[in-house]
Write a protein that holds these residues in place. Structure first.
Motif, PDB file in Angstrom:
ATOM      1  N   LYS A 103     -14.963  50.163  62.930  1.00  0.00           N
ATOM      2  CA  LYS A 103     -15.240  48.722  62.948  1.00  0.00           C
ATOM      3  C   LYS A 103     -16.686  48.384  63.331  1.00  0.00           C
ATOM      4  CE  LYS A 103     -13.397  44.398  64.669  1.00  0.00           C
ATOM      5  NZ  LYS A 103     -12.225  43.760  65.247  1.00  0.00           N
ATOM      6  N   GLN A 104     -17.241  49.169  64.254  1.00  0.00           N
ATOM      7  CA  GLN A 104     -18.609  48.923  64.707  1.00  0.00           C
ATOM      8  C   GLN A 104     -19.635  49.056  63.577  1.00  0.00           C
ATOM      9  OE1 GLN A 104     -20.070  52.229  67.201  1.00  0.00           O
ATOM     10  NE2 GLN A 104     -18.258  53.368  66.580  1.00  0.00           N
ATOM     11  N   PHE A 105     -19.229  49.609  62.440  1.00  0.00           N
ATOM     12  CA  PHE A 105     -20.166  49.800  61.336  1.00  0.00           C
ATOM     13  C   PHE A 105     -20.002  48.760  60.228  1.00  0.00           C
ATOM     14  CE2 PHE A 105     -19.475  54.159  63.109  1.00  0.00           C
ATOM     15  CZ  PHE A 105     -20.668  54.177  63.836  1.00  0.00           C
ATOM     16  N   ASN A 106     -19.220  47.729  60.505  1.00  0.00           N
ATOM     17  CA  ASN A 106     -19.120  46.633  59.541  1.00  0.00           C
ATOM     18  C   ASN A 106     -20.505  46.031  59.327  1.00  0.00           C
ATOM     19  OD1 ASN A 106     -16.383  46.978  59.358  1.00  0.00           O
ATOM     20  ND2 ASN A 106     -15.829  45.177  60.571  1.00  0.00           N
ATOM     21  N   GLY A 107     -20.859  45.776  58.063  1.00  0.00           N
ATOM     22  CA  GLY A 107     -22.142  45.137  57.762  1.00  0.00           C
ATOM     23  C   GLY A 107     -23.344  46.054  57.854  1.00  0.00           C
ATOM     24  N   VAL A 108     -23.122  47.354  57.929  1.00  0.00           N
ATOM     25  CA  VAL A 108     -24.233  48.299  58.102  1.00  0.00           C
ATOM     26  C   VAL A 108     -24.531  49.075  56.819  1.00  0.00           C
ATOM     27  CG1 VAL A 108     -24.910  50.442  59.271  1.00  0.00           C
ATOM     28  CG2 VAL A 108     -23.912  48.569  60.596  1.00  0.00           C
ATOM     29  N   PHE A 109     -23.467  49.455  56.110  1.00  0.00           N
ATOM     30  CA  PHE A 109     -23.649  50.368  54.982  1.00  0.00           C
ATOM     31  C   PHE A 109     -23.667  49.657  53.631  1.00  0.00           C
ATOM     32  CE2 PHE A 109     -22.137  53.082  58.372  1.00  0.00           C
ATOM     33  CZ  PHE A 109     -23.028  54.135  58.269  1.00  0.00           C
ATOM     34  N   VAL A 113     -23.340  45.248  50.471  1.00  0.00           N
ATOM     35  CA  VAL A 113     -23.166  45.508  51.898  1.00  0.00           C
ATOM     36  C   VAL A 113     -21.665  45.571  52.182  1.00  0.00           C
ATOM     37  CG1 VAL A 113     -23.566  44.685  54.250  1.00  0.00           C
ATOM     38  CG2 VAL A 113     -25.289  44.237  52.503  1.00  0.00           C
ATOM     39  N   TYR A 114     -21.221  46.567  52.920  1.00  0.00           N
ATOM     40  CA  TYR A 114     -19.822  46.637  53.335  1.00  0.00           C
ATOM     41  C   TYR A 114     -19.660  45.822  54.618  1.00  0.00           C
ATOM     42  CZ  TYR A 114     -18.243  49.847  49.777  1.00  0.00           C
ATOM     43  OH  TYR A 114     -17.896  50.403  48.562  1.00  0.00           O
ATOM     44  N   GLN A 115     -19.463  44.517  54.437  1.00  0.00           N
ATOM     45  CA  GLN A 115     -19.312  43.638  55.593  1.00  0.00           C
ATOM     46  C   GLN A 115     -18.069  44.008  56.386  1.00  0.00           C
ATOM     47  OE1 GLN A 115     -21.635  41.992  56.592  1.00  0.00           O
ATOM     48  NE2 GLN A 115     -22.856  41.160  54.907  1.00  0.00           N
ATOM     49  N   ASP A 116     -17.015  44.441  55.668  1.00  0.00           N
ATOM     50  CA  ASP A 116     -15.781  44.827  56.341  1.00  0.00           C
ATOM     51  C   ASP A 116     -15.445  46.278  55.983  1.00  0.00           C
ATOM     52  OD1 ASP A 116     -13.372  44.935  57.674  1.00  0.00           O
ATOM     53  OD2 ASP A 116     -12.274  43.725  56.196  1.00  0.00           O
ATOM     54  N   LEU A 117     -16.254  47.184  56.490  1.00  0.00           N
ATOM     55  CA  LEU A 117     -16.031  48.607  56.209  1.00  0.00           C
ATOM     56  C   LEU A 117     -14.673  49.046  56.737  1.00  0.00           C
ATOM     57  CD1 LEU A 117     -17.303  51.263  55.109  1.00  0.00           C
ATOM     58  CD2 LEU A 117     -18.026  51.739  57.445  1.00  0.00           C
ATOM     59  N   GLU A 118     -14.313  48.539  57.899  1.00  0.00           N
ATOM     60  CA  GLU A 118     -13.030  48.895  58.492  1.00  0.00           C
ATOM     61  C   GLU A 118     -11.878  48.531  57.560  1.00  0.00           C
ATOM     62  OE1 GLU A 118     -11.579  46.498  61.708  1.00  0.00           O
ATOM     63  OE2 GLU A 118     -10.725  48.236  62.735  1.00  0.00           O
ATOM     64  N   GLY A 119     -11.960  47.337  56.981  1.00  0.00           N
ATOM     65  CA  GLY A 119     -10.923  46.896  56.048  1.00  0.00           C
ATOM     66  C   GLY A 119     -10.880  47.797  54.826  1.00  0.00           C
ATOM     67  N   TRP A 120     -12.057  48.156  54.348  1.00  0.00           N
ATOM     68  CA  TRP A 120     -12.105  49.028  53.157  1.00  0.00           C
ATOM     69  C   TRP A 120     -11.504  50.397  53.469  1.00  0.00           C
ATOM     70  CZ3 TRP A 120     -14.270  53.708  51.711  1.00  0.00           C
ATOM     71  CH2 TRP A 120     -14.204  53.990  50.335  1.00  0.00           C
TER      72      TRP A 120
END
Ligand SMILES: *[C@@H]1O[C@H](CO)[C@@H](O)[C@H](O)[C@H]1NC(C)=O
Ligand SMILES: *[C@@H]1O[C@H](CO)[C@@H](O)[C@H](O)[C@H]1NC(C)=O
Ligand SMILES: *[C@@H]1O[C@H](CO)[C@@H](O)[C@H](O)[C@H]1NC(C)=O
Ligand SMILES: *[C@@H]1O[C@H](CO)[C@@H](O)[C@H](O)[C@H]1NC(C)=O
Length: 349
Positions: A134-140, A339-346
């Motif tokens: 979750k901490q990586f949302n919006g990073v990648f 941008v993967y704003q919701d990487l956790e969701g993905w």
């Protein structure tokens, strides 16, 4: 009025001014577009795409000297490095999730991030093993995983048309009925339940750290190849997650994989035809065991599971370098802005 001489002349100058302004604007837009096209469409063919691997997955590093992508995969103009001093000029920086998650490594958030550079989130693990995402949302910007819908999909294996070099082979020693290699045995997993009840019906030779019978790399395939069946049981049933347990352990050892993982359709889409037995096809473990006994005792039924060798072959991917080179193949067609704003969701979808 006095400045333009006459009213008509004044209007003419005004229109002229407006026209020049509009032309200049259109010219500018075209110029910017061409620039972007050049920036985004041509790399991959005209110049080297440079990929920086920020840290090696699970701490094992490999040589990157020479033109590794050309040597290993035939992909040209693709440069791989793990030298962090090239950060500012890298086109792509790849971060393997495991080390970010356990803090063995960290993102270079203290450094300026070049605007055209893409950060790639890399993991070959199913969702349950991707903790702290979750901490990586919006990073990648891009994702790289075994999943088909990742920006850079890198499956554990692939089925290719055409028989393999060795072609179809018959078998001699099949002294073992079924085997299973397991390093991390956990009581709460589906595969554990299936194993515990299946072993009441069929003999299963268990190897791996859990059973204190670890198999060194050079013993893995020879050991499994003595068995009629191999339990390719994934640690979790996740979308697209079919690991080396089928591609390498079973197919390369030429044991029939008994698979537990995503649904049958997922396997059918990627595995050779009639090449596996799916646990979920049976109403009970007893029925599965009965079927295995039937196939084991009927030579023809058993060899049906190897017919595909006449028409297909498989390719496995195990080397991280080979996987990273795939980025260059996909690079020209990947979304330029993402941008993967919701990487956790993905990750958990
Ligand atoms: C690789 O890049 C060079 C320029 O750096 C270019 O001349 C060449 O055509 C490229 N090769 C391929 C196979 O794309
Ligand atoms: C591209 O990268 C490869 C591998 O790093 C290198 O050997 C080659 O000289 C580079 N080519 C160009 C045109 O920079
Ligand atoms: C197994 O799952 C149950 C409930 O889902 C939980 O209470 C228990 O702690 C889990 N056991 C282990 C060993 O993970
Ligand atoms: C990549 O992601 C970062 C972080 O969200 C974002 O600021 C940047 O615009 C993205 N770059 C591209 C080229 O999509």
């Amino acid at each position: 009025m006095e400045a333009c001489g006459s009213r008509r002349l004044c209007l003419f100058f005004l229109l002229l001014l407006l026209f020049s302004f509009l032309s200049l604007l259109i010219y500018q837009i075209l110029l910017i577009q061409t620039f972007h096209m050049q920036q985004y469409l041509t790399p991959g063919s005209q110049r080297n795409v440079s990929i920086l691997l920020w840290h090696w997955p699970f701490g094992h590093s490999y040589s990157l000297s020479g033109d590794k992508c050309l040597e290993m995969t035939g992909i040209s103009n693709c440069s791989l490095t793990d030298d962090r001093s090239t950060y500012l000029t890298a086109d792509v920086v790849v971060f393997h999730h495991h080390e970010l998650s356990n803090r063995a490594s960290a993102l270079p958030l203290h450094l300026p991030r070049p605007t055209a550079q893409r950060w790639v989130w890399l993991s070959m693990e199913p969702p349950i093993n991707n903790a702290n995402v979750k901490q990586f949302n919006g990073v990648f910007n891009w994702t790289m995983s075994y999943r088909h819908d990742a920006d850079i999909p890198i499956p554990y294996g692939k089925t290719l048309p055409g028989a393999g070099i060795q072609g179809f082979q018959r078998f001699s020693d099949r002294s073992c009925f079924a085997s299973w290699v397991v390093s991390k045995y956990k009581p709460n997993q589906t595969r554990t339940d299936v194993y515990q009840s299946l072993k009441k019906y069929i003999p299963i030779q268990v190897y791996g750290a859990w059973n204190k019978k670890p198999l060194p790399d050079d013993r893995l395939l020879p050991t499994i190849s003595n068995c009629l069946f191999y339990l390719s049981f994934e640690n979790s049933e996740a979308k697209d997650y079919i690991s080396e347990k089928m591609w390498r352990n079973a197919f390369q050892a030429r044991a029939v994989p008994v698979v537990l993982g995503p649904r049958r359709a997922t396997y059918e889409a990627v595995a050779p035809p009639h090449s596996f037995i799916h646990v979920a096809d049976f109403k009970s473990v007893a029925e599965l065991a009965a079927y295995l006994y039937h196939v084991a005792s009927d030579k023809q039924a058993y060899e049906e599971y190897f017919k595909w060798h006449q028409t297909h072959r498989i390719k496995t991917y195990t080397d991280w370098r080979e996987r990273l080179c795939q980025i260059c193949l996909k690079y020209p067609s990947l979304p330029s802005k993402k941008v993967y704003q919701d990487l956790e969701g993905w990750v958990n979808s």
